[in-house]
Scaffold this active site. Structure first.
Site, PDB file in Angstrom:
ATOM      1  N   HIS A 123       0.853  -1.195   0.000  1.00  9.35           N
ATOM      2  CA  HIS A 123       0.000   0.000   0.000  1.00  9.35           C
ATOM      3  C   HIS A 123       0.885   1.241   0.000  1.00  9.35           C
ATOM      4  CE1 HIS A 123      -2.361   3.137   2.322  1.00  9.35           C
ATOM      5  NE2 HIS A 123      -3.168   2.884   1.316  1.00  9.35           N
ATOM      6  N   HIS A 169       1.618  11.020  -1.932  1.00 13.34           N
ATOM      7  CA  HIS A 169       0.366  10.790  -1.207  1.00 13.34           C
ATOM      8  C   HIS A 169      -0.383  12.113  -1.203  1.00 13.34           C
ATOM      9  CE1 HIS A 169      -1.747   8.961   2.566  1.00 13.34           C
ATOM     10  NE2 HIS A 169      -2.447   8.823   1.461  1.00 13.34           N
TER      11      HIS A 169
END
Length: 586
Positions: A123, A169
């Site tokens: 992830h 991110h």
């Protein structure tokens, strides 16, 4: 003697001795001849009765390997040719006698559709640390691939000039990394540890012209290793064998703005998460500090996010970029607002769906059987909740129990939950794909991991002794004034009925503890059971010190007395530390 200075005097302790434990010595004597050595015939008997070697050919091969190892290490008694008790113990403790076969390769049938396998999944694979402010780099991608991870995730965003693509991110303070660096890293390291296919999941927030740029970069970088499909819909996934040496792109189809709810509307409704998360509502943060952090990031970025999405809509007049769309070999389903609808199986089409851990956990309570049925044909990815800012992880078994293939882990974090993931994928030769148990693929009788399941087998585990800390640590690492006081914790992680943890007594003041302790674990579902092993150093005045850990797939344990190497907190193998254990199934 080993000495430790305490104030103005010295404490003396017996030097560490790696002699076999009393139980191992007694076992040796029961097989050795009158001359105190273990000859070839006695060795064969030991391999058959204790080590569980079956079949004449297998036993002969094992006996030859033992004697070859003993000869190479000069462990045979001069003149007699048999193993001495010291040589016997050194062979038992060697990597040649590991709990998982040291030369065991891929054993599972790899010709079934992808939906039949658990897949080693990462992830936010580009992050170097926490989810909020760490750097982005190709280095963690390289490490993950070399460790056997087969699913890499990249988040794609426009740069400040809106003319190039960065990986970061989104809507956090993480620093970006160039997309081409990430793609080159994947190209160079994808098949270093395993030839099995690598799935590249993309979370893109790009305009069509940047999608076209990404499509060109991916094609030029991966070339013939890129798997492309001729049709948009597949009725069944190809197999890992069919896709060996291939890189597969998986993402949602490019956004068709006129057919979807605007991002501005979504933002005003309070959701800043990806589409697949927003259906199930916001995650509940762990504490007030995290709530404050999330609110600060949210308030800071909401206006900017809406502006960016509005600009993307304005530039989308030409519609979807077809080159980018043709890259997508595994399509991510656009979910509906109804779990009954989301989990319907289309007989003519397979796809991938993603669920956050909290939403998934709720779904297992209300739709457990439907999840298992869905994952018999389709792929399901579970990802950590957004409040796991420190890159912690959830229990991956909650995904595997219901057949979820892609149980995504934050590889940047450490801890017991990640150790379970690493343990699962030590199976099947460490190739990154583990075939799901047959009961999870049975359409006629749906498995229920919450039910009262009968015991299938019992695993008896004996922890004899441990060694190696004296080589890997300074003598005052665990205790400034004496040798360490070690104890071992042994247990099972699996379905709820099988999950438990036990521990040995503490052995005081020695670098080579001898426990000779037996545990018995009844197992209802050994096919999903992982053996957990930890060693700690007891401390009466503060938190116990960590001494090593490992996690092993129960269904691949070799019966008999075996050497078990321990790992550090980060999952990397420690240089010297190992335990001597015995595994018996009944």
């Amino acid at each position: 003697m080993t000495t430790y200075r305490v104030c103005c005097f010295r404490r003396r302790f017996r030097p560490a001795s790696n002699e076999p434990s009393e139980a191992i010595g007694d076992l040796f004597q029961s097989y050795a001849g009158g001359d105190g050595v273990l000859g070839e015939e006695a060795l064969r008997r030991f391999l058959r009765e204790v080590q569980g070697e079956s079949g004449d050919d297998d036993m002969e091969e094992a006996a030859r390997e033992v004697m070859a190892f003993a000869a190479e290490q000069k462990l045979l008694k001069k003149g007699g040719g048999g193993l001495t008790v010291e040589g016997f113990h050194r062979w038992l403790s060697s990597d040649a006698n590991a709990a998982l076969h040291p030369r065991r390769g891929v054993q599972d049938d790899m010709t079934l559709p992808l939906s039949h396998y658990f897949i080693y999944t990462g992830h936010n694979s580009y992050l170097t640390g926490n989810q909020l402010s760490s750097g982005c780099s190709e280095a963690p991608i390289i490490k993950a691939l070399r460790d056997g991870v087969r699913v890499i995730e990249l988040d794609l965003w426009p740069n400040a000039g809106k003319d190039d693509v960065e990986v970061l991110h989104g809507r956090t303070w993480t620093s970006p990394v160039e997309l081409d660096k990430c793609l080159e890293a994947i190209k160079e390291h994808a098949f270093v540890s395993s030839p099995c296919p690598v799935i590249l999941t993309l979370e893109d927030h790009l305009t069509p012209h940047l999608q076209a740029k990404v499509a060109k970069m991916i094609k030029e970088t991966f070339g013939n290793t890129l798997h492309l499909t001729e049709s948009e819909a597949m009725w069944e996934f190809p197999s890992p064998e069919d896709l060996k040496g291939k890189i597969i792109v998986s993402t949602k189809p490019p956004k068709e703005y006129l057919q979807t709810k605007s991002s501005k509307e979504e933002a005003q409704n309070g959701s800043l998460e990806e589409e697949e998360e927003s259906v199930w509502g916001d995650e509940i943060p762990d504490n007030k500090a995290l709530i404050a952090v999330n609110r600060e990031v949210s308030e800071k970025d909401t206006k900017l996010y809406v502006q960016e999405e509005e600009e993307m809509e304005k530039t989308a007049q030409q519609g979807v970029n077809m080159e980018y769309k043709h890259l997508i070999a595994i399509s991510l389903t656009r979910r509906k607002h109804d779990m009954d609808e989301d989990l319907k199986v289309d007989p003519d089409k397979v796809s991938r769906m993603s669920l956050g851990e909290t939403a998934y956990e709720k779904a297992t309570i209300t739709h457990g059987a439907e999840i298992i049925k869905f994952t018999q044909k389709n792929l399901l990815r579970i990802f950590p909740r957004t409040t796991r800012i420190t890159s912690s992880n959830y229990n991956p078994l909650m995904g595997w129990r219901y057949g979820a293939q892609m149980v995504a882990a934050n590889m940047q974090g450490h801890g017991r939950k990640l150790w379970l993931t690493q343990g699962m994928f030590r199976a099947n030769g460490g190739c990154g794909y583990v075939k799901k148990p047959d009961f999870l693929m049975n359409c006629d009788k749906m498995f229920d991991p919450r039910s009262n399941l009968p015991v299938k087998t019992r695993l008896k585990v004996t922890v004899y002794m441990g060694d190696g800390w004296r080589f890997d640590f300074h003598k005052t690492h665990f205790d400034k004034f004496s040798p360490p006081d070690f104890y071992a914790r042994v247990g099972i992680a699996g379905v709820m009925a099988d999950t438990r943890m036990e521990e040995t007594k503490v052995i005081m003041d020695t670098w080579i503890p001898t426990w000779d302790h037996e545990f018995v674990f009844p197992l209802a579902v050994p096919e999903l059971a992982l053996l957990r092993v930890e060693v700690h150093e007891s401390d009466n005045h503060q938190k116990d010190d960590f001494g090593g850990q490992t996690c092993l797939p129960v269904w691949e344990l070799r019966p008999g007395i075996r050497s078990v190497r321990l790992c550090g907190r980060d999952g990397e193998m420690m240089r010297s530390v190992k335990l001597l254990m015995r595994f018996e199934f009944a």
